[in-house]
Write a protein that holds these residues in place. Structure first.
Motif, PDB file in Angstrom:
ATOM      1  N   ALA A  56       0.828  -1.207   0.000  1.00 24.26           N
ATOM      2  CA  ALA A  56       0.000   0.000   0.000  1.00 24.26           C
ATOM      3  C   ALA A  56       0.862   1.257   0.000  1.00 24.26           C
ATOM      4  O   ALA A  56       0.569   2.222  -0.721  1.00 24.26           O
ATOM      5  CB  ALA A  56      -0.932  -0.009   1.215  1.00 24.26           C
ATOM      6  N   ILE A  57       1.923   1.255   0.784  1.00 22.31           N
ATOM      7  CA  ILE A  57       2.822   2.411   0.823  1.00 22.31           C
ATOM      8  C   ILE A  57       3.493   2.608  -0.533  1.00 22.31           C
ATOM      9  O   ILE A  57       3.523   3.720  -1.071  1.00 22.31           O
ATOM     10  CB  ILE A  57       3.878   2.247   1.935  1.00 22.31           C
ATOM     11  CG1 ILE A  57       3.219   2.344   3.306  1.00 22.31           C
ATOM     12  CG2 ILE A  57       4.991   3.286   1.789  1.00 22.31           C
ATOM     13  CD1 ILE A  57       4.112   1.910   4.463  1.00 22.31           C
ATOM     14  N   LEU A  58       4.025   1.529  -1.094  1.00 26.79           N
ATOM     15  CA  LEU A  58       4.695   1.633  -2.390  1.00 26.79           C
ATOM     16  C   LEU A  58       3.729   2.071  -3.491  1.00 26.79           C
ATOM     17  O   LEU A  58       4.076   2.884  -4.349  1.00 26.79           O
ATOM     18  CB  LEU A  58       5.352   0.301  -2.761  1.00 26.79           C
ATOM     19  CG  LEU A  58       6.523  -0.113  -1.879  1.00 26.79           C
ATOM     20  CD1 LEU A  58       6.995  -1.513  -2.248  1.00 26.79           C
ATOM     21  CD2 LEU A  58       7.655   0.884  -1.966  1.00 26.79           C
ATOM     22  N   GLU A  59       2.525   1.541  -3.452  1.00 22.84           N
ATOM     23  CA  GLU A  59       1.529   1.926  -4.447  1.00 22.84           C
ATOM     24  C   GLU A  59       1.232   3.426  -4.344  1.00 22.84           C
ATOM     25  O   GLU A  59       1.159   4.127  -5.351  1.00 22.84           O
ATOM     26  CB  GLU A  59       0.249   1.118  -4.258  1.00 22.84           C
ATOM     27  CG  GLU A  59      -0.841   1.479  -5.240  1.00 22.84           C
ATOM     28  CD  GLU A  59      -2.113   0.688  -5.002  1.00 22.84           C
ATOM     29  OE1 GLU A  59      -3.185   1.234  -5.300  1.00 22.84           O
ATOM     30  OE2 GLU A  59      -2.036  -0.451  -4.531  1.00 22.84           O
ATOM     31  N   HIS A  60       1.075   3.906  -3.127  1.00 19.09           N
ATOM     32  CA  HIS A  60       0.797   5.328  -2.939  1.00 19.09           C
ATOM     33  C   HIS A  60       1.968   6.184  -3.423  1.00 19.09           C
ATOM     34  O   HIS A  60       1.770   7.200  -4.101  1.00 19.09           O
ATOM     35  CB  HIS A  60       0.497   5.633  -1.473  1.00 19.09           C
ATOM     36  CG  HIS A  60       0.199   7.075  -1.233  1.00 19.09           C
ATOM     37  ND1 HIS A  60      -1.013   7.640  -1.555  1.00 19.09           N
ATOM     38  CD2 HIS A  60       0.972   8.072  -0.758  1.00 19.09           C
ATOM     39  CE1 HIS A  60      -0.975   8.933  -1.278  1.00 19.09           C
ATOM     40  NE2 HIS A  60       0.219   9.216  -0.784  1.00 19.09           N
ATOM     41  N   LEU A  61       3.181   5.774  -3.092  1.00 19.55           N
ATOM     42  CA  LEU A  61       4.352   6.525  -3.552  1.00 19.55           C
ATOM     43  C   LEU A  61       4.444   6.526  -5.077  1.00 19.55           C
ATOM     44  O   LEU A  61       4.752   7.548  -5.690  1.00 19.55           O
ATOM     45  CB  LEU A  61       5.627   5.946  -2.947  1.00 19.55           C
ATOM     46  CG  LEU A  61       5.808   6.138  -1.444  1.00 19.55           C
ATOM     47  CD1 LEU A  61       7.019   5.359  -0.958  1.00 19.55           C
ATOM     48  CD2 LEU A  61       5.922   7.605  -1.093  1.00 19.55           C
ATOM     49  N   GLN A  78       1.913   6.181  -7.151  1.00 16.74           N
ATOM     50  CA  GLN A  78       0.820   7.009  -7.663  1.00 16.74           C
ATOM     51  C   GLN A  78       1.186   8.485  -7.582  1.00 16.74           C
ATOM     52  O   GLN A  78       0.891   9.252  -8.496  1.00 16.74           O
ATOM     53  CB  GLN A  78      -0.468   6.760  -6.881  1.00 16.74           C
ATOM     54  CG  GLN A  78      -1.192   5.511  -7.300  1.00 16.74           C
ATOM     55  CD  GLN A  78      -2.451   5.284  -6.485  1.00 16.74           C
ATOM     56  OE1 GLN A  78      -2.694   5.945  -5.482  1.00 16.74           O
ATOM     57  NE2 GLN A  78      -3.252   4.331  -6.919  1.00 16.74           N
ATOM     58  N   ALA A  79       1.826   8.877  -6.489  1.00 16.56           N
ATOM     59  CA  ALA A  79       2.207  10.274  -6.321  1.00 16.56           C
ATOM     60  C   ALA A  79       3.237  10.689  -7.365  1.00 16.56           C
ATOM     61  O   ALA A  79       3.289  11.852  -7.757  1.00 16.56           O
ATOM     62  CB  ALA A  79       2.749  10.501  -4.909  1.00 16.56           C
ATOM     63  N   ALA A  80       4.045   9.753  -7.825  1.00 17.17           N
ATOM     64  CA  ALA A  80       5.082  10.053  -8.807  1.00 17.17           C
ATOM     65  C   ALA A  80       4.550  10.021 -10.243  1.00 17.17           C
ATOM     66  O   ALA A  80       5.206  10.492 -11.152  1.00 17.17           O
ATOM     67  CB  ALA A  80       6.238   9.066  -8.670  1.00 17.17           C
ATOM     68  N   GLN A  81       3.363   9.453 -10.437  1.00 17.15           N
ATOM     69  CA  GLN A  81       2.767   9.328 -11.766  1.00 17.15           C
ATOM     70  C   GLN A  81       1.933  10.562 -12.097  1.00 17.15           C
ATOM     71  O   GLN A  81       1.371  11.185 -11.209  1.00 17.15           O
ATOM     72  CB  GLN A  81       1.846   8.102 -11.827  1.00 17.15           C
ATOM     73  CG  GLN A  81       2.547   6.787 -11.693  1.00 17.15           C
ATOM     74  CD  GLN A  81       3.325   6.436 -12.936  1.00 17.15           C
ATOM     75  OE1 GLN A  81       2.914   6.733 -14.042  1.00 17.15           O
ATOM     76  NE2 GLN A  81       4.464   5.799 -12.755  1.00 17.15           N
ATOM     77  N   PRO A  82       1.814  10.885 -13.373  1.00 14.56           N
ATOM     78  CA  PRO A  82       0.867  11.929 -13.759  1.00 14.56           C
ATOM     79  C   PRO A  82      -0.543  11.479 -13.381  1.00 14.56           C
ATOM     80  O   PRO A  82      -0.819  10.280 -13.310  1.00 14.56           O
ATOM     81  CB  PRO A  82       1.007  12.020 -15.282  1.00 14.56           C
ATOM     82  CG  PRO A  82       2.127  11.134 -15.668  1.00 14.56           C
ATOM     83  CD  PRO A  82       2.529  10.316 -14.485  1.00 14.56           C
ATOM     84  N   ALA A  83      -1.409  12.401 -13.138  1.00 16.07           N
ATOM     85  CA  ALA A  83      -2.771  12.092 -12.695  1.00 16.07           C
ATOM     86  C   ALA A  83      -3.490  11.141 -13.643  1.00 16.07           C
ATOM     87  O   ALA A  83      -4.384  10.421 -13.237  1.00 16.07           O
ATOM     88  CB  ALA A  83      -3.571  13.375 -12.528  1.00 16.07           C
ATOM     89  N   SER A  84      -3.097  11.107 -14.907  1.00 17.80           N
ATOM     90  CA  SER A  84      -3.777  10.269 -15.880  1.00 17.80           C
ATOM     91  C   SER A  84      -3.294   8.817 -15.884  1.00 17.80           C
ATOM     92  O   SER A  84      -3.871   7.986 -16.556  1.00 17.80           O
ATOM     93  CB  SER A  84      -3.587  10.850 -17.282  1.00 17.80           C
ATOM     94  OG  SER A  84      -2.214  10.851 -17.601  1.00 17.80           O
ATOM     95  N   LEU A 109      -2.430  -2.452  -9.699  1.00 22.61           N
ATOM     96  CA  LEU A 109      -2.123  -3.230  -8.493  1.00 22.61           C
ATOM     97  C   LEU A 109      -1.613  -4.620  -8.851  1.00 22.61           C
ATOM     98  O   LEU A 109      -0.718  -5.154  -8.197  1.00 22.61           O
ATOM     99  CB  LEU A 109      -3.355  -3.327  -7.598  1.00 22.61           C
ATOM    100  CG  LEU A 109      -3.184  -4.073  -6.281  1.00 22.61           C
ATOM    101  CD1 LEU A 109      -2.106  -3.403  -5.423  1.00 22.61           C
ATOM    102  CD2 LEU A 109      -4.490  -4.143  -5.524  1.00 22.61           C
ATOM    103  N   THR A 110      -2.120  -5.208  -9.904  1.00 26.17           N
ATOM    104  CA  THR A 110      -1.678  -6.540 -10.323  1.00 26.17           C
ATOM    105  C   THR A 110      -0.205  -6.524 -10.702  1.00 26.17           C
ATOM    106  O   THR A 110       0.557  -7.426 -10.341  1.00 26.17           O
ATOM    107  CB  THR A 110      -2.527  -7.036 -11.509  1.00 26.17           C
ATOM    108  OG1 THR A 110      -3.900  -6.978 -11.137  1.00 26.17           O
ATOM    109  CG2 THR A 110      -2.161  -8.443 -11.899  1.00 26.17           C
ATOM    110  N   THR A 111       0.221  -5.475 -11.388  1.00 24.49           N
ATOM    111  CA  THR A 111       1.621  -5.357 -11.798  1.00 24.49           C
ATOM    112  C   THR A 111       2.524  -5.177 -10.587  1.00 24.49           C
ATOM    113  O   THR A 111       3.580  -5.813 -10.486  1.00 24.49           O
ATOM    114  CB  THR A 111       1.799  -4.161 -12.759  1.00 24.49           C
ATOM    115  OG1 THR A 111       0.931  -4.349 -13.876  1.00 24.49           O
ATOM    116  CG2 THR A 111       3.226  -4.043 -13.239  1.00 24.49           C
ATOM    117  N   VAL A 112       2.107  -4.336  -9.651  1.00 26.31           N
ATOM    118  CA  VAL A 112       2.902  -4.105  -8.438  1.00 26.31           C
ATOM    119  C   VAL A 112       2.983  -5.385  -7.615  1.00 26.31           C
ATOM    120  O   VAL A 112       4.052  -5.766  -7.137  1.00 26.31           O
ATOM    121  CB  VAL A 112       2.316  -2.946  -7.596  1.00 26.31           C
ATOM    122  CG1 VAL A 112       3.052  -2.802  -6.272  1.00 26.31           C
ATOM    123  CG2 VAL A 112       2.370  -1.642  -8.373  1.00 26.31           C
TER     124      VAL A 112
END
Length: 111
Positions: free
Chosen positions: A74-79, A81-87, A92-95
């Motif tokens: 969850a932490i890594l996913e959030h980090l 997401q924050a680094a990705q453009p909003a689009s 989650l499957t890839t992570v």
């Protein structure tokens, strides 16, 4: 051990033998070593309310992961997401697949 065991029987036998000794103390001269030339991982302590922990534990159980692995995911996913453009949402499957490649299987069992 038997004279000519097949590999499956040998693995089962060794696993059973090691299980009986899993709580034994290590020898006094035992020395731990890290694989590779990487820095030691950092440990983070996180406080959650009971409701937050139950949500996290339920998500972990749904994915057949330990709670600590689900928290890390969850932490890594959030980090990410924050680094990705909003689009660009994080898949989650890839992570999860990427984490399963680097985490030893015995740590992935829910417990």
């Amino acid at each position: 051990m038997s004279e000519n065991p097949n590999i499956e029987d040998l693995l089962t036998e060794v696993a059973e033998a090691s299980e009986t000794k899993r709580h034994d103390s290590l020898p006094e001269d035992a020395v731990g070593r890290r694989r590779g030339d990487v820095p030691a991982p950092r440990v983070l302590s996180v406080r959650l309310t009971d409701a937050q922990y139950r949500r996290l534990a339920a998500m972990a159980a749904d994915r057949d992961l330990p709670v600590s692995t689900m928290a890390r995911l969850a932490i890594l996913e959030h980090l990410d997401q924050a680094a990705q453009p909003a689009s660009g949402p994080i898949d989650l499957t890839t992570v999860t697949a990427a984490l399963r490649e680097v985490i030893r299987p015995e740590f992935l069992k829910a417990g």
